[in-house]
Design a protein around this motif. Structure first.
Motif, PDB file in Angstrom:
ATOM      1  N   TYR A 203       7.115  36.844  17.276  1.00 52.98           N
ATOM      2  CA  TYR A 203       7.250  36.094  18.532  1.00 52.98           C
ATOM      3  C   TYR A 203       7.576  37.067  19.662  1.00 52.98           C
ATOM      4  O   TYR A 203       7.990  38.196  19.421  1.00 52.98           O
ATOM      5  N   PRO A 204       7.397  36.651  20.921  1.00 55.65           N
ATOM      6  CA  PRO A 204       7.597  37.579  22.036  1.00 55.65           C
ATOM      7  C   PRO A 204       9.025  38.092  22.125  1.00 55.65           C
ATOM      8  O   PRO A 204       9.985  37.412  21.739  1.00 55.65           O
ATOM      9  N   ALA A 205       9.152  39.309  22.649  1.00 59.72           N
ATOM     10  CA  ALA A 205      10.477  39.833  22.968  1.00 59.72           C
ATOM     11  C   ALA A 205      11.134  38.916  24.006  1.00 59.72           C
ATOM     12  O   ALA A 205      10.435  38.259  24.788  1.00 59.72           O
ATOM     13  N   LEU A 209      10.048  35.897  27.755  1.00 59.51           N
ATOM     14  CA  LEU A 209      10.250  34.454  27.695  1.00 59.51           C
ATOM     15  C   LEU A 209      10.750  33.927  29.038  1.00 59.51           C
ATOM     16  O   LEU A 209      11.368  34.660  29.817  1.00 59.51           O
ATOM     17  N   PRO A 210      10.525  32.641  29.307  1.00 54.70           N
ATOM     18  CA  PRO A 210      11.119  32.032  30.511  1.00 54.70           C
ATOM     19  C   PRO A 210      12.634  32.202  30.487  1.00 54.70           C
ATOM     20  O   PRO A 210      13.261  32.189  29.416  1.00 54.70           O
ATOM     21  N   ASP A 211      13.226  32.358  31.661  1.00 51.25           N
ATOM     22  CA  ASP A 211      14.663  32.630  31.739  1.00 51.25           C
ATOM     23  C   ASP A 211      15.493  31.580  31.021  1.00 51.25           C
ATOM     24  O   ASP A 211      16.455  31.909  30.306  1.00 51.25           O
ATOM     25  N   ASP A 212      15.132  30.314  31.164  1.00 51.19           N
ATOM     26  CA  ASP A 212      15.915  29.247  30.546  1.00 51.19           C
ATOM     27  C   ASP A 212      15.902  29.372  29.023  1.00 51.19           C
ATOM     28  O   ASP A 212      16.941  29.254  28.367  1.00 51.19           O
ATOM     29  N   LEU A 213      14.719  29.641  28.466  1.00 53.97           N
ATOM     30  CA  LEU A 213      14.607  29.777  27.014  1.00 53.97           C
ATOM     31  C   LEU A 213      15.372  31.008  26.533  1.00 53.97           C
ATOM     32  O   LEU A 213      16.081  30.946  25.516  1.00 53.97           O
ATOM     33  N   ALA A 214      15.266  32.110  27.251  1.00 55.01           N
ATOM     34  CA  ALA A 214      15.973  33.325  26.859  1.00 55.01           C
ATOM     35  C   ALA A 214      17.483  33.110  26.882  1.00 55.01           C
ATOM     36  O   ALA A 214      18.207  33.568  25.985  1.00 55.01           O
ATOM     37  N   GLU A 215      17.967  32.381  27.875  1.00 54.45           N
ATOM     38  CA  GLU A 215      19.409  32.120  27.964  1.00 54.45           C
ATOM     39  C   GLU A 215      19.877  31.228  26.825  1.00 54.45           C
ATOM     40  O   GLU A 215      20.964  31.442  26.253  1.00 54.45           O
TER      41      GLU A 215
END
Length: 329
Positions: A203-205, A209-215
């Protein structure tokens, strides 16, 4: 022997279904020390090369001499150190004998070595489509060959060259490839390795990813004792296709310099297949290794690119004839 990546510690898509459409397959190459022939897929092995086709040379290194080490000395130093680390010794005893120390110090000092004409490029990888599922390649070809200059170029990276060909077309193969008389960066001389390709999902680093998903992933990591980037996202080591292992920088757009089209990941060349942070990707077959990490199966190629980074090669989506793009992370 095949190599088997352990199942991921958790199926991250159960907790974050939005990752499902972002999954990609990649082929982990799992290079291990061996004696590949020109008919084999390999890293650091001989290439199936037509005898009448000129061997690539570096246009920026044309002689008459350079400071560095000979290929023979680079390999001699590696052999001396590997043998020294593997033999038993008493506490406090010197790692090397006096003769070994003198040889290692001599090689480490480096010297100016004559180079008659342009520096021949070094064979880095040969991939056969029969061994590597989904290998990106032009129609009518089944072999990808990668070479590079054994000196630092822009951004302290080697200058790379790609060749695609059909193995069946090589009816009069070269028996002995030219080799440089001097290696500018010892870490650019790969040891000969056979490959054990394995297809895995990644899966992507988090940087992509969108900021919300990364957070939300960071908050989830804290509760589960996992690190998405190192345990669940991008597979480390040498691989074909897949996602980019962004680490040193945030993702930035890359495009074909000739036509502006998008580029797609072709090959990642990583000096280490796993380390302390990505140990969950260590193949099951290598779990019993207890020796020095730098001399073990994770580092069989003996490559080290861009301060322990991974060199990524991308190809144009419009034409394989266009220049490839490289990046290091």
């Amino acid at each position: 022997m095949s190599r088997t990546t352990p199942p991921r510690p958790v199926d991250v898509t159960v907790h974050f279904p939005e990752l499902t459409p972002l999954a990609r397959t990649t082929v982990r190459l799992h290079p291990r020390a061996g004696r590949p022939t020109a008919a084999d897929s390999s890293i650091g092995g001989p290439l199936l090369w037509p005898a009448r086709e000129p061997w690539p040379t570096c246009p920026e290194h044309t002689g008459p001499s350079y400071v560095g080490s000979s290929p023979e000395d680079v390999r001699l130093r590696r052999r001396i150190l590997a043998e020294a680390w593997h033999r038993p010794r008493e506490d406090g005893a010197d790692l090397l004998t006096p003769d070994e120390r003198a040889t290692v110090d001599r090689i480490g000092d480096r010297e100016r070595i004559p180079q008659d004409g342009p520096v021949p490029m070094v064979p880095v990888a040969q991939l056969d489509a029969a061994d590597v599922p989904g290998l990106p390649r032009p129609e009518g070809t089944d072999l990808l060959q990668v070479l590079w200059c054994p000196f630092d170029h822009d951004d302290y990276l080697p200058r790379t060259e790609l060749r695609w060909r059909s193995a069946a077309d090589v009816t009069d193969p070269l028996t002995a490839a030219p080799q440089p008389s001097v290696i500018g960066n010892d870490h650019y001389l790969p040891e000969a390795c056979v490959l054990h390709p394995e297809t895995v999902t990644e899966y992507p680093a988090p940087h992509e990813l969108p900021d919300d998903l990364a957070e939300r992933l960071v908050a989830w990591e804290d509760r589960h004792g996992l690190v998405y980037q190192y345990d669940l996202a991008v597979a480390p080591g040498c691989k074909v296709g897949g996602h980019a292992p962004w680490s040193f920088s945030d993702p930035f757009p890359m495009a074909c310099a000739e036509c502006g089209s998008d580029v797609r990941p072709l090959l990642t060349i990583d000096g280490s297949e796993w380390d302390g942070g990505s140990g969950s990707w260590q193949p099951l077959e290598d779990a019993g290794y207890t020796g020095l990490h730098s001399l073990g199966p994770a580092n069989a190629t003996q490559l080290d690119i861009g301060r322990s980074g991974a060199l990524q090669l991308y190809v144009c989506t419009a034409s394989y004839d266009h220049p490839h793009v490289q990046n290091c992370q």
